[in-house]
Design an enzyme around this catalytic site. Structure first.
Site, short mmCIF file in Angstrom:
data_model
loop_
_atom_site.label_atom_id
_atom_site.label_comp_id
_atom_site.label_asym_id
_atom_site.label_seq_id
_atom_site.Cartn_x
_atom_site.Cartn_y
_atom_site.Cartn_z
N ALA A 168 0.85 -1.19 0.00
CA ALA A 168 0.00 0.00 0.00
C ALA A 168 0.89 1.24 0.00
O ALA A 168 2.01 1.21 0.51
CB ALA A 168 -0.89 -0.01 1.23
N GLY A 191 0.60 -5.11 0.78
CA GLY A 191 -0.55 -5.20 -0.11
C GLY A 191 -0.22 -5.82 -1.46
O GLY A 191 -1.09 -6.41 -2.11
N GLU A 215 -0.41 -9.42 -0.82
CA GLU A 215 -1.83 -9.76 -0.64
C GLU A 215 -2.57 -9.77 -1.98
O GLU A 215 -3.46 -10.60 -2.19
CB GLU A 215 -2.48 -8.78 0.34
CG GLU A 215 -1.96 -8.96 1.77
CD GLU A 215 -2.40 -7.85 2.71
OE1 GLU A 215 -2.12 -6.67 2.39
OE2 GLU A 215 -3.01 -8.14 3.73
N GLU A 226 4.11 -5.15 7.29
CA GLU A 226 3.28 -4.11 7.92
C GLU A 226 3.64 -3.90 9.39
O GLU A 226 3.53 -2.80 9.91
CB GLU A 226 1.79 -4.46 7.81
CG GLU A 226 1.21 -4.25 6.42
CD GLU A 226 1.37 -5.45 5.50
OE1 GLU A 226 2.19 -6.34 5.81
OE2 GLU A 226 0.67 -5.49 4.47
N1 DAK Z 1 4.60 3.22 -0.47
C1 DAK Z 1 5.00 4.40 -1.01
N2 DAK Z 1 6.18 4.57 -1.63
C2 DAK Z 1 7.01 3.50 -1.70
C3 DAK Z 1 6.65 2.24 -1.16
C4 DAK Z 1 5.37 2.12 -0.52
N3 DAK Z 1 4.90 0.97 -0.01
N4 DAK Z 1 7.67 1.39 -1.37
C5 DAK Z 1 8.62 2.09 -2.04
N5 DAK Z 1 8.22 3.37 -2.23
C6 DAK Z 1 8.95 4.44 -2.90
C7 DAK Z 1 10.08 4.95 -2.02
O1 DAK Z 1 9.61 5.88 -1.08
C8 DAK Z 1 10.99 5.58 -3.06
O2 DAK Z 1 10.46 6.83 -3.42
P1 DAK Z 1 11.45 8.12 -3.62
O3 DAK Z 1 12.22 8.24 -2.34
O4 DAK Z 1 12.34 7.73 -4.78
O5 DAK Z 1 10.51 9.25 -3.90
C9 DAK Z 1 10.82 4.66 -4.26
O6 DAK Z 1 9.60 3.97 -4.07
C10 DAK Z 1 11.94 3.63 -4.37
O7 DAK Z 1 12.03 2.98 -3.13
P2 DAK Z 1 13.44 2.82 -2.33
O8 DAK Z 1 14.34 3.97 -2.63
O9 DAK Z 1 13.10 2.57 -0.90
O10 DAK Z 1 14.01 1.51 -3.03
P3 DAK Z 1 14.97 0.42 -2.40
O11 DAK Z 1 15.32 -0.50 -3.53
O12 DAK Z 1 16.07 1.05 -1.61
O13 DAK Z 1 14.05 -0.38 -1.34
C11 DAK Z 1 12.03 -1.53 -0.66
C12 DAK Z 1 12.96 -1.13 -1.84
C13 DAK Z 1 10.82 -2.23 -1.26
C14 DAK Z 1 12.77 -2.53 0.27
C15 DAK Z 1 11.63 -0.28 0.16
O14 DAK Z 1 11.14 0.71 -0.75
C16 DAK Z 1 10.56 -0.55 1.16
O15 DAK Z 1 10.80 -1.11 2.24
N6 DAK Z 1 9.31 -0.12 0.85
C17 DAK Z 1 8.20 -0.24 1.78
C18 DAK Z 1 7.70 -1.66 1.80
C19 DAK Z 1 6.55 -1.84 2.76
O16 DAK Z 1 6.65 -1.53 3.96
N7 DAK Z 1 5.47 -2.30 2.23
C20 DAK Z 1 4.26 -2.53 3.02
C21 DAK Z 1 3.45 -1.29 2.93
S1 DAK Z 1 2.17 -1.34 4.11
C22 DAK Z 1 -4.77 -1.72 6.03
C23 DAK Z 1 -4.82 -2.49 4.90
C24 DAK Z 1 -3.72 -2.79 4.20
C25 DAK Z 1 -2.53 -2.35 4.59
C26 DAK Z 1 -2.43 -1.58 5.71
C27 DAK Z 1 -3.53 -1.25 6.41
N8 DAK Z 1 -5.96 -1.37 6.76
C28 DAK Z 1 -7.24 -1.88 6.36
C29 DAK Z 1 -5.87 -0.44 7.85
C30 DAK Z 1 -1.39 -2.64 3.82
C31 DAK Z 1 -0.26 -2.06 4.18
C32 DAK Z 1 0.95 -2.16 3.38
O17 DAK Z 1 1.01 -2.72 2.31
#
Ligand code: DAK
Length: 258
Positions: free
Chosen positions: A65, A109, A112, A132
Site C-alpha cells: 500500500a 498489499g 496480498e 506491515e
Molecule cells: N509506499 C509508497 N512509496 C514507496 C513504497 C510504498 N509501499 N515502497 C517504495 N516506495 C517508494 C520509495 O519511497 C521511493 O520513493 P522516492 O524516495 O524515490 O521518492 C521509491 O519507491 C523507491 O524505493 P526505495 O528507494 O526505498 O528503493 P529500495 O530499492 O532502496 O528499497 C524496498 C525497496 C521495497 C525494500 C523499500 O522501498 C521498502 O521497504 N518499501 C516499503 C515496503 C513496505 O513496507 N510495504 C508494506 C506497505 S504497508 C490496512 C490495509 C492494508 C494495509 C495496511 C492497512 N488497513 C485496512 C488499515 C497494507 C499495508 C501495506 O502494504
C-alpha cells in the site's frame, strides 16, 4: 498528462494488466486500485477474453500500500472511505482465471494482491513479505487470513510477526506460489500459461475456479456437494459434449464457450 497507473493490453484471448507506478515500486494507491479494478471488470465482461494476467516490472510487482498516501489518514478516513473493501477486493469478483506474474518485490498489499489471484508465477527474483508490522500496522487486505490458508499457521505467523522476506524458492516450497521461472522468461511463461487456460471452455474454467474457491469457504462435505453439482451442470454445456466428442473422433475440440 499523467501516465495511467495501469497499462492494459490483450494477446489473443488473454487480457494483460501491468501495474505502472515504477518510480514508487508500484505502491498501491487509490488511483491504481480503481484503475486495476476497472480493467479487471472490463476483461471479465469481455467475451473475447478467457484469462487475465496481472504483472508489474522487473524490480517490483508491488511494494505494498502507498505509505505516503496513508500516512495522514485517521480512523474516520479509512472507516468512512471503506479503505480496502471499496476498491482492493475487485479481483475476488472476477470469475475468469487471474494469474499474477511476480518479479521483484511483492510486499504488504502487493503480496496480498498476488495471494488474491488464482495462480502465482514467480520470477526467481521475486521477494514476498508482509512487513506491515514494521509500520505498526497489520496486513489488512486479507494477509492474515489468506496466508495461513496458503502456507499454514506456523509459517504465516513467522512472516506476519517478523516481517521475514521469502525468496522465490522458499515461496515455492511453502506453496505461496504455483511455479518459479527465470526472471527473463516470466512474461512469456505467464502469457503461455494464460493462453493455454484461455483456450479451454470458459464456463468450465469458471466452474472450476468457483469450485476450488469453495474449498476455502466451506466444510469438505459441503464443498464436495458443490463440486458434484458443478460437474452435473457440465452435462448441460455444449462445450463438454464437444470436448468428449472431439476426443472420441481424435480431433481438437472447437469450443463455443457455451
Ligand atoms: N509506499 C509508497 N512509496 C514507496 C513504497 C510504498 N509501499 N515502497 C517504495 N516506495 C517508494 C520509495 O519511497 C521511493 O520513493 P522516492 O524516495 O524515490 O521518492 C521509491 O519507491 C523507491 O524505493 P526505495 O528507494 O526505498 O528503493 P529500495 O530499492 O532502496 O528499497 C524496498 C525497496 C521495497 C525494500 C523499500 O522501498 C521498502 O521497504 N518499501 C516499503 C515496503 C513496505 O513496507 N510495504 C508494506 C506497505 S504497508 C490496512 C490495509 C492494508 C494495509 C495496511 C492497512 N488497513 C485496512 C488499515 C497494507 C499495508 C501495506 O502494504
Amino acid at each position: 498528462m499523467q501516465e495511467s497507473p495501469v497499462l492494459v493490453e490483450t494477446s489473443g484471448r488473454v487480457g494483460i494488466i501491468t501495474l505502472n507506478r515504477p518510480e514508487q515500486l508500484n505502491a498501491l494507491n487509490d488511483a491504481l486500485m480503481d484503475a486495476l479494478g476497472n480493467a479487471l471488470l472490463a476483461f471479465d465482461a469481455d467475451p473475447a477474453i478467457g484469462a487475465i494476467v496481472i504483472t508489474g516490472n522487473d524490480k517490483a510487482f508491488a511494494a505494498g500500500a502507498d505509505i505516503a498516501a496513508m500516512a495522514d489518514w485517521d480512523y474516520m478516513d479509512v472507516y468512512q472511505g471503506d479503505f480496502i473493501t471499496r476498491n482492493w477486493e475487485t479481483v475476488r469478483r472476477v470469475r475468469k482465471p487471474v494469474i499474477a506474474a511476480v518479479a521483484g518485490f511483492a510486499l504488504g498489499g502487493g503480496c496480498e494482491l498476488a495471494l488474491s489471484c488464482d495462480i502465482v508465477i514467480a520470477a526467481d527474483s521475486a521477494r514476498f513479505a508482509l512487513p506491515e508490522v514494521k509500520l505498526a500496522m497489520l496486513p489488512g487486505a486479507g494477509g492474515t487470513q489468506r496466508l495461513p490458508r496458503a502456507i499454514g499457521k506456523a509459517k504465516a505467523m513467522d512472516m506476519c510477526l517478523s516481517a521475514r522476506t521469502l525468496d522465490a524458492t522458499e515461496a515455492d516450497r511453502y506453496g505461496l506460489v504455483s511455479r518459479v521461472v527465470p526472471a527473463e522468461a516470466l512474461r512469456k511463461e505467464a502469457l503461455n500459461l494464460a493462453a493455454v487456460i484461455a483456450g479451454y471452455s470458459l464456463p468450465a474454467l469458471m466452474a472450476i475456479k468457483e469450485s476450488v474457491n469453495r474449498a476455502y469457504e466451506s466444510s469438505l462435505a459441503e464443498g464436495i456437494g458443490f463440486e458434484r453439482r458443478q460437474m452435473h451442470a457440465r452435462f448441460a454445456s455444449a462445450d463438454a459434449h464437444e470436448g468428449m466428442q472431439a476426443f472420441l473422433e481424435k480431433r481438437k475440440p472447437v469450443f463455443q464457450h457455451r
